[in-house]
Design an enzyme around this catalytic site. Structure first.
Site, PDB file in Angstrom:
ATOM      1  N   ASN A   7       0.877  -1.163   0.000  1.00  0.00           N
ATOM      2  CA  ASN A   7       0.000   0.000   0.000  1.00  0.00           C
ATOM      3  C   ASN A   7       0.918   1.217   0.000  1.00  0.00           C
ATOM      4  O   ASN A   7       1.425   1.630   1.044  1.00  0.00           O
ATOM      5  CB  ASN A   7      -0.889  -0.042   1.253  1.00  0.00           C
ATOM      6  CG  ASN A   7      -1.839   1.128   1.327  1.00  0.00           C
ATOM      7  OD1 ASN A   7      -1.755   2.066   0.539  1.00  0.00           O
ATOM      8  ND2 ASN A   7      -2.745   1.071   2.280  1.00  0.00           N
ATOM      9  N   ARG A  95      -2.557  -2.087  -3.512  1.00  0.00           N
ATOM     10  CA  ARG A  95      -3.745  -1.253  -3.336  1.00  0.00           C
ATOM     11  C   ARG A  95      -3.622  -0.056  -4.292  1.00  0.00           C
ATOM     12  O   ARG A  95      -2.618   0.653  -4.284  1.00  0.00           O
ATOM     13  CB  ARG A  95      -3.816  -0.756  -1.896  1.00  0.00           C
ATOM     14  CG  ARG A  95      -4.956   0.199  -1.717  1.00  0.00           C
ATOM     15  CD  ARG A  95      -4.859   0.943  -0.418  1.00  0.00           C
ATOM     16  NE  ARG A  95      -6.000   1.842  -0.321  1.00  0.00           N
ATOM     17  CZ  ARG A  95      -5.997   2.955   0.387  1.00  0.00           C
ATOM     18  NH1 ARG A  95      -4.925   3.307   1.056  1.00  0.00           N
ATOM     19  NH2 ARG A  95      -7.060   3.704   0.444  1.00  0.00           N
ATOM     20  N   HIS A 211     -17.379   2.479   7.859  1.00  0.00           N
ATOM     21  CA  HIS A 211     -15.921   2.485   8.030  1.00  0.00           C
ATOM     22  C   HIS A 211     -15.580   3.823   8.679  1.00  0.00           C
ATOM     23  O   HIS A 211     -15.565   4.867   8.014  1.00  0.00           O
ATOM     24  CB  HIS A 211     -15.248   2.321   6.655  1.00  0.00           C
ATOM     25  CG  HIS A 211     -13.750   2.358   6.711  1.00  0.00           C
ATOM     26  ND1 HIS A 211     -12.966   1.244   6.466  1.00  0.00           N
ATOM     27  CD2 HIS A 211     -12.884   3.357   6.992  1.00  0.00           C
ATOM     28  CE1 HIS A 211     -11.690   1.573   6.601  1.00  0.00           C
ATOM     29  NE2 HIS A 211     -11.616   2.855   6.912  1.00  0.00           N
ATOM     30  N   GLY A 213     -12.836   5.800  10.564  1.00  0.00           N
ATOM     31  CA  GLY A 213     -11.437   5.931  10.976  1.00  0.00           C
ATOM     32  C   GLY A 213     -11.053   7.389  10.852  1.00  0.00           C
ATOM     33  O   GLY A 213     -11.906   8.267  10.964  1.00  0.00           O
ATOM     34  N   ASN A 214      -9.771   7.631  10.574  1.00  0.00           N
ATOM     35  CA  ASN A 214      -9.381   9.013  10.321  1.00  0.00           C
ATOM     36  C   ASN A 214     -10.093   9.515   9.067  1.00  0.00           C
ATOM     37  O   ASN A 214     -10.578  10.634   9.010  1.00  0.00           O
ATOM     38  CB  ASN A 214      -7.863   9.079  10.185  1.00  0.00           C
ATOM     39  CG  ASN A 214      -7.359  10.453  10.543  1.00  0.00           C
ATOM     40  OD1 ASN A 214      -8.034  11.230  11.226  1.00  0.00           O
ATOM     41  ND2 ASN A 214      -6.184  10.769  10.055  1.00  0.00           N
ATOM     42  N   GLY A 215     -10.166   8.651   8.052  1.00  0.00           N
ATOM     43  CA  GLY A 215     -11.101   8.865   6.948  1.00  0.00           C
ATOM     44  C   GLY A 215     -12.318   7.989   7.217  1.00  0.00           C
ATOM     45  O   GLY A 215     -12.160   6.867   7.687  1.00  0.00           O
ATOM     46  N   ASP A 285      -8.033  13.109  16.630  1.00  0.00           N
ATOM     47  CA  ASP A 285      -8.034  11.739  17.152  1.00  0.00           C
ATOM     48  C   ASP A 285      -9.161  11.614  18.183  1.00  0.00           C
ATOM     49  O   ASP A 285      -9.201  12.364  19.156  1.00  0.00           O
ATOM     50  CB  ASP A 285      -6.676  11.415  17.790  1.00  0.00           C
ATOM     51  CG  ASP A 285      -6.543   9.933  18.099  1.00  0.00           C
ATOM     52  OD1 ASP A 285      -7.445   9.377  18.771  1.00  0.00           O
ATOM     53  OD2 ASP A 285      -5.556   9.320  17.666  1.00  0.00           O
ATOM     54  N   GLY A 333     -10.713   2.230  12.763  1.00  0.00           N
ATOM     55  CA  GLY A 333     -10.186   2.664  14.059  1.00  0.00           C
ATOM     56  C   GLY A 333     -11.251   3.078  15.059  1.00  0.00           C
ATOM     57  O   GLY A 333     -11.252   2.613  16.206  1.00  0.00           O
ATOM     58  N   GLY A 335     -14.736   2.768  14.561  1.00  0.00           N
ATOM     59  CA  GLY A 335     -15.820   1.778  14.563  1.00  0.00           C
ATOM     60  C   GLY A 335     -15.498   0.554  15.406  1.00  0.00           C
ATOM     61  O   GLY A 335     -16.360   0.006  16.094  1.00  0.00           O
ATOM     62  N   GLU A 336     -14.217   0.128  15.394  1.00  0.00           N
ATOM     63  CA  GLU A 336     -13.839  -1.078  16.138  1.00  0.00           C
ATOM     64  C   GLU A 336     -13.577  -0.797  17.618  1.00  0.00           C
ATOM     65  O   GLU A 336     -13.809  -1.654  18.469  1.00  0.00           O
ATOM     66  CB  GLU A 336     -12.559  -1.685  15.534  1.00  0.00           C
ATOM     67  CG  GLU A 336     -12.764  -2.231  14.141  1.00  0.00           C
ATOM     68  CD  GLU A 336     -11.446  -2.440  13.396  1.00  0.00           C
ATOM     69  OE1 GLU A 336     -10.404  -2.658  14.041  1.00  0.00           O
ATOM     70  OE2 GLU A 336     -11.467  -2.373  12.150  1.00  0.00           O
ATOM     71  N   GLU A 387      -7.811  -4.914   5.308  1.00  0.00           N
ATOM     72  CA  GLU A 387      -7.696  -4.632   3.875  1.00  0.00           C
ATOM     73  C   GLU A 387      -6.559  -5.426   3.236  1.00  0.00           C
ATOM     74  O   GLU A 387      -6.663  -5.849   2.090  1.00  0.00           O
ATOM     75  CB  GLU A 387      -7.507  -3.123   3.667  1.00  0.00           C
ATOM     76  CG  GLU A 387      -8.807  -2.369   3.894  1.00  0.00           C
ATOM     77  CD  GLU A 387      -8.623  -0.874   4.101  1.00  0.00           C
ATOM     78  OE1 GLU A 387      -8.143  -0.488   5.172  1.00  0.00           O
ATOM     79  OE2 GLU A 387      -8.984  -0.104   3.200  1.00  0.00           O
TER      80      GLU A 387
END
Ligand code: AMP
Length: 400
Positions: A7, A95, A211, A213-215, A285, A333, A335-336, A387
């Site tokens: 990636n 990716r 999803h 996360g930061n994005g 964050d 990040g 969501g989990e 991923e």
């Protein structure tokens, strides 16, 4: 079969080596700040692999080639490596962020595919050029099949009414301006996992995947296929994110240029890097935001409320198009790991059949977990995304 997953970002290179026969992640690593005065490489050889250890080294990396050479040395080195030589790698999976309308499926990379990825650079100027550097260097170093997996491909099933923008139609034909959607590998991976948890075939299930996360992005999935997603032509659209604004009134852009004298680059940086959670409370964050809320920081509380409110609005919208929902799926990040966000997102959705169990929801989830209350019409799953594994599986499927 050993698959190396790459990636390649603009100044970073993430990698994993997976042994697909034993389903073992042999090593995982990251080179950061490529091209800067000082860079860093970290590699973690997985417990259970021949050389279980962590390597961490700070040194400059002039470019991606040097970074990749270092990675090859680490992965194959006598003291640090998990394989004897680069010849032990059977395939490389890459990716690629933007496949556009010319690259719709996982594809074996040849010169023609490289040119098509290049032709999509205007649509994804930050990501595709970096992905291409990774591909070029890997093709030089590894004389094995190389495969491209596109972030956009899972969303290619969206119907035109979902992917078209109400702009002059000629702009779509000329410049390919349309919704593409991103994080597709993650949305697809967790939707397949959700199908297993529901004990149903993937083409039978209706889901909303989150999803976060930061994005952050969401996808509406009907009969296993993506029918809409929050990100757009670029990953700036949709939900409020760590530093990205998500959906705003487009007229704000010329207004800002006029009132603040901003250039197009200035607006771009403002919307991508200075907005979202960071724009509202100075922090991107979610852990810092919770800590600040506990100290009474009202801006931090506003940022969290805005984040949750935006997600709830999309859940409502997507319920109207998916049909009866089988599951709501949290991943990435936030969501989990963030039980507060999950609880607040689900709070007030009971009339839609979405009822969370507060005890089951508590804590970070390292493995796929069902957190809905008994009797909830809709399942609520927390599924760690992977991923890299998804890319390796796609690579394997294509080559076999
Ligand atoms: P990702 O982009 O998926 O790597 O997610 C990164 C984001 O996840 C971070 O910026 C945090 O906001 C969030 N995150 C990670 N760990 C936690 C945690 N334990 N609690 C809350 N948020 C977390």
């Amino acid at each position: 079969m050993k698959i190396f997953v790459i990636n390649s970002g603009s100044s970073s290179l993430k990698y994993q080596l997976l042994d697909m026969d034993s389903s073992l992640v042999m090593t995982t690593g990251l080179v950061e700040r490529i091209g800067e005065a000082m860079g860093k490489v970290e590699q973690k050889n997985w417990p259970g692999s021949a050389r279980e250890q962590e390597i961490r080294e700070e040194r400059p990396f002039s470019d991606h080639r040097e970074a990749m050479m270092t990675v090859v040395e680490l992965v194959t080195g006598q003291d640090t490596g998990v394989i004897a030589s680069r010849d032990d790698i059977d395939a490389v999976g890459h990716r690629v962020v933007q496949g556009g309308e010319c690259l719709l499926h996982t594809t074996r990379i040849d010169d023609e595919v490289v040119e098509k990825i290049r032709s999509n650079c205007p649509l994804s100027p930050l990501h595709n050029p970096a992905n291409l550097v990774g591909i070029e260097v890997a093709r030089e170093l590894f004389a094995v099949p190389q495969v491209a997996i596109f972030d956009t491909q899972f969303h290619q099933t969206m119907p035109p009414e979902a992917f078209m923008y109400p702009l002059p139609y000629d702009l779509y034909k000329e410049l390919k301006i349309r919704r593409y959607g991103f994080h597709g590998t993650s949305h697809r991976y967790v939707s397949q996992q959700a199908a297993q948890m529901l004990n149903k075939s993937p083409d039978q299930i209706n889901l909303v995947t989150l999803h976060l996360g930061n994005g952050s992005s969401m996808a509406a999935i009907r009969h296993g296929q993506c029918i809409d997603t929050t990100m757009g032509m670029t990953p700036l659209a949709g939900l409020m994110m760590g530093t990205r604004c998500g959906d705003i009134d487009p007229a704000i852009i010329p207004f800002l240029m006029r009132e603040k004298g901003l250039s197009k680059e200035g607006v771009d940086a403002l919307l991508n890097k200075e907005s979202g959670l960071k724009g509202i409370c100075g922090m991107n964050d979610m852990r810092d935001i919770h800590a600040a809320i506990a100290q009474g920081d009202k801006r931090a509380a506003l940022a969290l409320n805005m984040f949750v409110y935006g997600i709830k609005k999309y859940i409502g919208a997507y319920l109207a198009i998916t049909g009866p929902l089988d599951a709501l799926v949290f991943t990435a990040g936030i969501g989990e790991n963030d039980d507060v966000v999950r609880r607040q997102v689900c709070s007030g959705l009971e009339h839609l059949g979405i009822v969370i169990d507060l005890d089951k929801n508590t804590g970070r989830k390292k493995i796929a977990t069902a957190v809905q209350a008994d009797g909830s019409q809709v399942a609520i799953f927390v599924i760690p995304t992977n991923e890299e594994l998804a890319i390796a599986q796609e690579t394997l499927t294509l080559l076999s």
